[in-house]
Motif scaffolding. Structure first.
Motif, PDB file in Angstrom:
ATOM      1  N   LEU A   1       0.821  -1.212   0.000  1.00 28.62           N
ATOM      2  CA  LEU A   1       0.000   0.000   0.000  1.00 28.62           C
ATOM      3  C   LEU A   1       0.855   1.263   0.000  1.00 28.62           C
ATOM      4  N   LEU A   2       2.123   1.121   0.397  1.00 34.75           N
ATOM      5  CA  LEU A   2       3.068   2.247   0.329  1.00 34.75           C
ATOM      6  C   LEU A   2       4.218   1.893  -0.617  1.00 34.75           C
ATOM      7  N   THR A   3       3.915   1.078  -1.613  1.00 29.75           N
ATOM      8  CA  THR A   3       4.912   0.582  -2.579  1.00 29.75           C
ATOM      9  C   THR A   3       6.230   0.214  -1.884  1.00 29.75           C
ATOM     10  N   HIS A   4       6.107  -0.393  -0.723  1.00 31.13           N
ATOM     11  CA  HIS A   4       7.259  -0.922   0.037  1.00 31.13           C
ATOM     12  C   HIS A   4       8.287   0.152   0.379  1.00 31.13           C
ATOM     13  N   GLY A   5       7.867   1.415   0.308  1.00 28.45           N
ATOM     14  CA  GLY A   5       8.793   2.511   0.615  1.00 28.45           C
ATOM     15  C   GLY A   5       9.835   2.710  -0.470  1.00 28.45           C
ATOM     16  N   LYS A   6       9.627   2.083  -1.619  1.00 26.15           N
ATOM     17  CA  LYS A   6      10.639   2.148  -2.680  1.00 26.15           C
ATOM     18  C   LYS A   6      10.001   2.635  -3.979  1.00 26.15           C
TER      19      LYS A   6
ATOM     20  N   ALA B   1       8.137  -5.875  16.811  1.00 26.79           N
ATOM     21  CA  ALA B   1       9.550  -5.630  16.460  1.00 26.79           C
ATOM     22  C   ALA B   1       9.916  -6.258  15.118  1.00 26.79           C
ATOM     23  N   THR B   2       9.264  -7.328  14.731  1.00 23.65           N
ATOM     24  CA  THR B   2       9.648  -8.000  13.479  1.00 23.65           C
ATOM     25  C   THR B   2       9.218  -7.201  12.244  1.00 23.65           C
ATOM     26  N   GLU B   3       8.401  -6.183  12.451  1.00 20.89           N
ATOM     27  CA  GLU B   3       8.000  -5.358  11.313  1.00 20.89           C
ATOM     28  C   GLU B   3       9.136  -4.429  10.856  1.00 20.89           C
ATOM     29  N   ILE B   4      10.005  -4.107  11.803  1.00 25.45           N
ATOM     30  CA  ILE B   4      11.068  -3.132  11.534  1.00 25.45           C
ATOM     31  C   ILE B   4      12.033  -3.684  10.477  1.00 25.45           C
ATOM     32  N   ASP B   5      12.452  -2.846   9.540  1.00 30.66           N
ATOM     33  CA  ASP B   5      13.367  -3.212   8.433  1.00 30.66           C
ATOM     34  C   ASP B   5      12.744  -4.198   7.444  1.00 30.66           C
ATOM     35  N   SER B   6      11.441  -4.417   7.512  1.00 35.78           N
ATOM     36  CA  SER B   6      10.856  -5.440   6.637  1.00 35.78           C
ATOM     37  C   SER B   6      10.941  -5.052   5.168  1.00 35.78           C
ATOM     38  N   ASN B   7      10.978  -3.774   4.878  1.00 37.27           N
ATOM     39  CA  ASN B   7      11.026  -3.341   3.481  1.00 37.27           C
ATOM     40  C   ASN B   7      12.154  -2.356   3.194  1.00 37.27           C
TER      41      ASN B   7
ATOM     42  N   ASN C   1      -1.269  -1.149 -12.280  1.00 36.08           N
ATOM     43  CA  ASN C   1       0.127  -1.576 -12.445  1.00 36.08           C
ATOM     44  C   ASN C   1       0.387  -2.980 -11.893  1.00 36.08           C
ATOM     45  N   LEU C   2      -0.472  -3.438 -10.975  1.00 37.80           N
ATOM     46  CA  LEU C   2      -0.270  -4.768 -10.389  1.00 37.80           C
ATOM     47  C   LEU C   2      -0.910  -5.875 -11.235  1.00 37.80           C
ATOM     48  N   ASN C   3      -1.620  -5.480 -12.265  1.00 40.65           N
ATOM     49  CA  ASN C   3      -2.410  -6.417 -13.051  1.00 40.65           C
ATOM     50  C   ASN C   3      -1.642  -6.790 -14.308  1.00 40.65           C
ATOM     51  N   PRO C   4      -1.095  -8.012 -14.383  1.00 40.20           N
ATOM     52  CA  PRO C   4      -0.293  -8.343 -15.565  1.00 40.20           C
ATOM     53  C   PRO C   4      -1.156  -8.359 -16.833  1.00 40.20           C
ATOM     54  N   LYS C   5      -0.596  -7.807 -17.889  1.00 44.49           N
ATOM     55  CA  LYS C   5      -1.304  -7.757 -19.170  1.00 44.49           C
ATOM     56  C   LYS C   5      -0.589  -8.703 -20.118  1.00 44.49           C
TER      57      LYS C   5
END
Ligand code: ADP
Ligand code: MG
Length: 566
Positions: free
Chosen positions: A285-290, A307-313, A557-561
């Protein structure tokens, strides 16, 4: 509660007593073998039972009532198929971080374990495990109190989630001395303890924030869930930092707040130098911050209970692991020691984009297109909702979801309930029912026609319980839109096409609800106002131009054509 024999009770009664003792007010479910009597006994002791037409909607109702109350919502299902129907909602609750407990009857262990083909036989607990935060089974009435306590504590502590609780047929009918049973019951102490971050983590975060020239706060539904509404408001306002609300965090601060940067979303993501995540994950939902949306040099502060969420992306420069309320109040205490940089330049630039974008939006909203498009239809609804600011807005669909999120302002916390982390369709009616029952306020459900179809039969449930729900079906004859052609040239409709000119309003007439067919903004305004004023189940078929929807809404953009044309 005792059975016929004075000194005995059974698993079924004790299970109900344990739920009652733990403050369960409502059970959402579908009855059948082996849990029908359990639901009856629940009603008998004053627990409200809301019976659905499909377990997935019952599960969705339980999940969202967990989000609204910070207490696990309870969903009751029958064995195997009923259990599996509910499991999608349990998985969705877990992914979203909503506390719920799916309690399911199950068949005979001895027959299931030898795979001898029992009626609705399935090894449910093991099936549930990968989709739940945890799965437990109660095999003996003696274990009910502990089983229920474990389910509650697991659902609400840390990052909340869905818990599966298996109750076997044998356990439900097994007897136990009534006094022993009554004495076994207890309420877990402090099931969701505060999690207080370390002083050094708080100072690290404040130091980074105080250096920022272009800071941004992103408020997620974890912050909405935490009910630390005052702390969030105080921190945002005292720091003066612009903020972006994630979809279900809209309304934590009113959307017309001067620091709200929602209408300059692209600009702030692309330019912020320090981003503070407040109960929001850097997931899709936040394009993984990238990617091109983001400033590649942005540094992150992340407030999260897990804590396991930190650095996930992306690497997080300043993690603050704790509950939002505790973390933010510690940060607020330090605000005067770490004054923020002047915001003028950054805030002026944001204001300029906001005003340009709101001019563009105003043009779209004033469209006179006939049939209606999403924008002139939503303008009509927004005019009505401006006078009913404290009601629930349930929202699902593709274009209906994206455009509603952008057009309909929210003014109160936890009033916008939508497709959430999975972008799932089919939550609409379950969420609406729970919001009306648990939240005790009127609901408007703004539904794409395809999304509505997943749980449409629940209009009967809404009518049966006489709930104040107004459903508006944005009917453009299809998934995304209604104009696609069958590529094979045959007479079957295209994969995205639904019945042309369907009259969804007629559905609710069968159950005694009010119906409207709206073809103009004026008719839509009258219909929505009528539904909300009456407080009665209402369905508005809102006729939208079948050609206007974008494929997959804003996430095409997430829908392959296919790249090869045949
Ligand atoms: P959104 O979709 O709005 O961005 P997410 O569901 O992605 O929100 O993120 C919510 C985050 O909030 C999760 O990582 C979850 O661990 C966290 N969270 C949930 N409850 C709390 C709480 N009480 N305090 C702090 N963080 C929380
Ligand atoms: Mg998120």
């Amino acid at each position: 509660m005792t059975t016929g024999q004075d000194n005995l009770t059974d698993g079924m009664h004790l299970m109900v007593d344990a739920l009652k003792k733990n403050g369960v007010e409502t059970i959402f479910g579908v009855v059948g073998i082996p849990v029908t009597d359990l639901a009856r006994h629940a009603q008998e002791v004053g627990i409200r039972y809301i019976g659905f037409r499909h377990e997935q909607s019952a599960g969705n109702a339980a999940a969202i009532s967990g989000f609204l109350t910070k207490k696990p919502g309870i969903c009751l299902t029958v064995s195997a198929p009923g259990f599996l129907n509910g499991l999608t909602a349990l998985a969705c609750a877990t992914i979203n971080g909503f506390p719920m407990i799916q309690i399911s009857g199950s068949s005979n262990r001895n027959i299931i374990d030898l795979q001898q083909g029992d009626y609705e036989g399935l090894d449910q607990m093991n099936v549930a495990k990968p989709f739940a935060k945890a799965a437990y089974r109660i095999n003996r009435p003696e274990d009910i109190a502990v089983g229920v306590a474990r389910a509650i504590r697991t659902a609400v502590s840390g990052r909340p989630g869905g818990v599966y609780l298996d109750i076997t047929t044998a356990m439900l009918s097994a007897t136990i001395d009534a006094d022993v049973a009554a004495k076994s019951l207890f309420v877990p102490v402090d099931p969701a303890p505060k999690q207080i971050p370390s002083n050094s983590a708080v100072e690290r975060a404040m130091r980074l924030l105080a250096q920022a020239k272009k800071p941004l706060i992103i408020i997620g539904k974890g912050a909405a869930y935490s009910q630390a509404d005052e702390a969030v408001k105080n921190f945002v306002e005292k720091s003066g930092i612009p903020y972006l609300p994630m979809s279900m965090a809209k309304g934590l601060l009113p959307d017309n707040h001067k620091q709200c940067a929602a209408s300059a979303r692209g600009y702030v993501l692309g330019n912020a130098d320090v981003v503070m995540l407040l109960g929001a994950r850097l997931n899709w939902l936040l394009t993984h911050g990238k990617g091109k949306k983001w400033n590649p040099d942005a540094q992150f502060i992340q407030l999260d209970i897990d804590a396991t969420e930190i650095d996930s992306n992306r690497p997080i420069a300043a993690p603050v692991v704790g509950d939002i309320g505790s973390s933010l109040s510690l940060m607020l205490d330090k605000l005067s020691s770490y004054p923020m940089q002047p915001c003028k330049e950054w805030c002026d630039a944001i204001d300029k984009i906001k005003s340009e974008n709101s001019t563009k939006m105003a043009t779209k909203l004033s469209s006179t297109s006939q049939p209606m498009n999403y924008f002139n239809a939503l303008k009509a609804i927004s005019d009505v909702l401006d006078k009913h600011r404290d009601i629930y807005v349930v929202n699902e669909g593709a274009n209906t979801l994206d455009d509603t999120r952008n057009v309909i302002n929210m003014y109160h916390p936890r009033r916008r309930l939508d497709c959430g982390t999975w972008g799932v369709m089919g939550v609409g009616m379950g969420y609406s029912i729970a919001a009306a029952v648990t939240g005790k306020r009127p609901v408007i459900a703004i539904e794409g026609d395809s999304a509505f179809g997943f749980s449409g039969m629940e209009v009967e449930t809404i009518c049966r319980y006489k709930l104040p729900v107004t459903i508006v079906v944005f009917n453009n004859n299809g998934i995304y839109r209604g104009t696609d052609k069958n590529l094979g040239g045959g007479s079957d409709p295209a994969p995205t096409t639904l019945t042309i000119g369907a009259r969804y309003d007629k559905m609710i007439e069968a159950f005694g609800g009010a119906s409207f067919n709206a073809t103009t903004p004026e008719e839509l305004r009258t219909a929505v106002e009528g539904g909300l004023q009456s407080g009665k189940p209402t369905l508005v078929n809102c006729v939208i131009d079948p050609s206007v929807g974008l494929e997959s809404g804003h996430i095409g953009n997430l829908n392959p054509k296919s790249t090869i044309k045949k």
